[in-house]
Scaffold this motif. Structure first.
Motif, PDB file in Angstrom:
ATOM      1  N   SER A  38      33.204  36.059  62.844  1.00  0.00           N
ATOM      2  CA  SER A  38      33.742  35.086  64.205  1.00  0.00           C
ATOM      3  C   SER A  38      32.698  34.747  65.026  1.00  0.00           C
ATOM      4  O   SER A  38      31.798  35.492  65.356  1.00  0.00           O
ATOM      5  N   PRO A  39      32.624  33.569  65.294  1.00  0.00           N
ATOM      6  CA  PRO A  39      31.648  33.032  66.422  1.00  0.00           C
ATOM      7  C   PRO A  39      31.716  33.375  67.529  1.00  0.00           C
ATOM      8  O   PRO A  39      33.085  33.907  67.959  1.00  0.00           O
ATOM      9  N   GLY A  40      30.675  33.405  68.324  1.00  0.00           N
ATOM     10  CA  GLY A  40      30.693  33.943  69.735  1.00  0.00           C
ATOM     11  C   GLY A  40      31.554  32.817  70.425  1.00  0.00           C
ATOM     12  O   GLY A  40      32.112  31.830  70.107  1.00  0.00           O
ATOM     13  N   ASP A  41      32.080  33.107  72.098  1.00  0.00           N
ATOM     14  CA  ASP A  41      32.799  32.504  72.761  1.00  0.00           C
ATOM     15  C   ASP A  41      31.903  31.363  73.821  1.00  0.00           C
ATOM     16  O   ASP A  41      32.616  30.763  74.307  1.00  0.00           O
ATOM     17  N   ARG A  42      30.521  31.471  73.350  1.00  0.00           N
ATOM     18  CA  ARG A  42      29.715  30.555  74.177  1.00  0.00           C
ATOM     19  C   ARG A  42      29.110  29.663  73.105  1.00  0.00           C
ATOM     20  O   ARG A  42      28.200  29.996  72.466  1.00  0.00           O
ATOM     21  N   TRP A  43      29.664  28.287  73.357  1.00  0.00           N
ATOM     22  CA  TRP A  43      29.123  27.399  72.052  1.00  0.00           C
ATOM     23  C   TRP A  43      28.100  26.470  72.930  1.00  0.00           C
ATOM     24  O   TRP A  43      28.260  25.853  74.045  1.00  0.00           O
ATOM     25  N   PHE A  44      27.157  26.003  72.175  1.00  0.00           N
ATOM     26  CA  PHE A  44      26.013  24.985  72.423  1.00  0.00           C
ATOM     27  C   PHE A  44      26.221  23.744  71.669  1.00  0.00           C
ATOM     28  O   PHE A  44      26.080  23.968  70.301  1.00  0.00           O
ATOM     29  N   VAL A  45      26.628  22.541  72.012  1.00  0.00           N
ATOM     30  CA  VAL A  45      26.886  21.261  71.396  1.00  0.00           C
ATOM     31  C   VAL A  45      25.895  20.295  71.692  1.00  0.00           C
ATOM     32  O   VAL A  45      25.800  20.125  72.811  1.00  0.00           O
ATOM     33  N   TYR A  58      24.644   9.720  63.788  1.00  0.00           N
ATOM     34  CA  TYR A  58      24.427  10.711  64.654  1.00  0.00           C
ATOM     35  C   TYR A  58      25.119  12.197  63.946  1.00  0.00           C
ATOM     36  O   TYR A  58      25.975  11.795  63.163  1.00  0.00           O
ATOM     37  N   VAL A  59      24.493  12.940  64.127  1.00  0.00           N
ATOM     38  CA  VAL A  59      24.908  14.624  63.663  1.00  0.00           C
ATOM     39  C   VAL A  59      25.460  15.324  64.734  1.00  0.00           C
ATOM     40  O   VAL A  59      24.562  15.772  65.520  1.00  0.00           O
ATOM     41  N   TYR A  60      26.644  15.778  64.886  1.00  0.00           N
ATOM     42  CA  TYR A  60      27.120  16.608  65.909  1.00  0.00           C
ATOM     43  C   TYR A  60      26.890  18.094  65.187  1.00  0.00           C
ATOM     44  O   TYR A  60      27.241  18.153  64.359  1.00  0.00           O
ATOM     45  N   ARG A  61      26.322  18.628  66.282  1.00  0.00           N
ATOM     46  CA  ARG A  61      26.190  20.156  65.899  1.00  0.00           C
ATOM     47  C   ARG A  61      26.682  21.206  66.933  1.00  0.00           C
ATOM     48  O   ARG A  61      26.375  20.810  68.259  1.00  0.00           O
ATOM     49  N   ALA A  62      26.974  22.350  66.514  1.00  0.00           N
ATOM     50  CA  ALA A  62      27.403  23.313  67.513  1.00  0.00           C
ATOM     51  C   ALA A  62      26.687  24.489  66.983  1.00  0.00           C
ATOM     52  O   ALA A  62      26.895  24.912  65.937  1.00  0.00           O
ATOM     53  N   VAL A  63      26.151  25.500  67.848  1.00  0.00           N
ATOM     54  CA  VAL A  63      25.795  26.867  67.581  1.00  0.00           C
ATOM     55  C   VAL A  63      26.396  27.624  68.648  1.00  0.00           C
ATOM     56  O   VAL A  63      26.599  27.211  69.660  1.00  0.00           O
ATOM     57  N   ASP A  64      26.660  29.092  68.287  1.00  0.00           N
ATOM     58  CA  ASP A  64      26.857  29.936  69.488  1.00  0.00           C
ATOM     59  C   ASP A  64      25.684  30.932  69.938  1.00  0.00           C
ATOM     60  O   ASP A  64      24.729  30.544  69.524  1.00  0.00           O
ATOM     61  N   ILE A 132      20.505  24.906  71.018  1.00  0.00           N
ATOM     62  CA  ILE A 132      20.838  23.769  70.403  1.00  0.00           C
ATOM     63  C   ILE A 132      19.904  22.662  69.847  1.00  0.00           C
ATOM     64  O   ILE A 132      19.398  22.469  68.515  1.00  0.00           O
ATOM     65  N   GLU A 133      19.139  22.441  70.786  1.00  0.00           N
ATOM     66  CA  GLU A 133      17.893  21.846  70.712  1.00  0.00           C
ATOM     67  C   GLU A 133      16.869  21.921  69.796  1.00  0.00           C
ATOM     68  O   GLU A 133      16.083  21.600  69.136  1.00  0.00           O
ATOM     69  N   ALA A 134      16.523  23.365  70.044  1.00  0.00           N
ATOM     70  CA  ALA A 134      15.699  24.212  69.104  1.00  0.00           C
ATOM     71  C   ALA A 134      16.247  24.251  67.720  1.00  0.00           C
ATOM     72  O   ALA A 134      15.455  24.255  66.838  1.00  0.00           O
TER      73      ALA A 134
END
Length: 196
Positions: A38-45, A58-64, A132-134
């Protein structure tokens, strides 16, 4: 990949490998869905750019906060509709609502987040979106040696497959955990081939 297979006695054309990627990536990602942490509760979009058939997409991406890639979406536009599709997909696939979403200062995010994740705190601050930038650089590094993406569908499959392999490598699935980290991806794919 073609040369690696020839070294192991399997003669195959690079076009065949490409077709395998297009055919089996969605199947493998779907089979692994139940083993995903399960992903974390803090998302970087954030969104980045890739060229598809000579046109920027455009490529939308999100990481926790743990580095797990949550979802990706290739879109022709950078607007509220694309952001809504991206968040709807991520929220429905994972059945998890974040408590904090960190984005850049794009004007499209506040309204979409108020609509789809009203309880989430929308955080916009300089340098807060660095994770997310990295992470974008990992994707760009993988896409650079390729001869290019020809269709939006191909781009979506390749970028989703990259996110899937990245999550496997980082240990965000209950697959291949009983082997050393260097062999984790191979062990996970061995387990997944039995599922499909």
């Amino acid at each position: 990949m073609e040369e690696l297979l020839v070294e192991r006695g399997v003669e195959v054309d690079h076009v065949t490998v490409y077709r395998w990627v297009q055919r089996f990536t969605p199947l493998l990602a779907d089979a692994a869905r139940f083993a995903r942490h399960s992903p974390g509760d803090r998302w970087f979009v954030d969104e980045t750019y890739v060229k598809v058939n000579g046109v920027w997409r455009y490529v939308y991406r999100a990481v926790d906060q743990y580095g797990q890639v949550i979802d990706v979406l290739v879109s022709a536009r950078r607007d509220a509709g694309a952001a809504r599709r991206f968040f709807s997909r991520a929220l429905s696939a994972l059945k998890v609502t974040p408590s904090e979403v960190v984005t850049d200062a794009a004007a499209i995010y506040p309204a979409v987040l108020d609509e789809l994740a009203p309880s989430a705190w929308h955080h916009v601050e300089r340098y807060a979106n660095n994770p997310i930038e990295a992470d974008h650089s990992q994707l760009k590094h993988r896409l650079k040696p390729m001869r290019g993406l020809r269709t939006d569908r191909t781009a979506q499959v390749i970028i989703t497959g990259h996110a899937f392999a990245q999550n496997l490598r980082r240990g965000h699935y209950e697959l291949g955990l009983d082997v050393p980290p260097g062999a984790r991806v191979a062990a996970a794919f061995t387990e997944l081939t039995l599922a499909i």
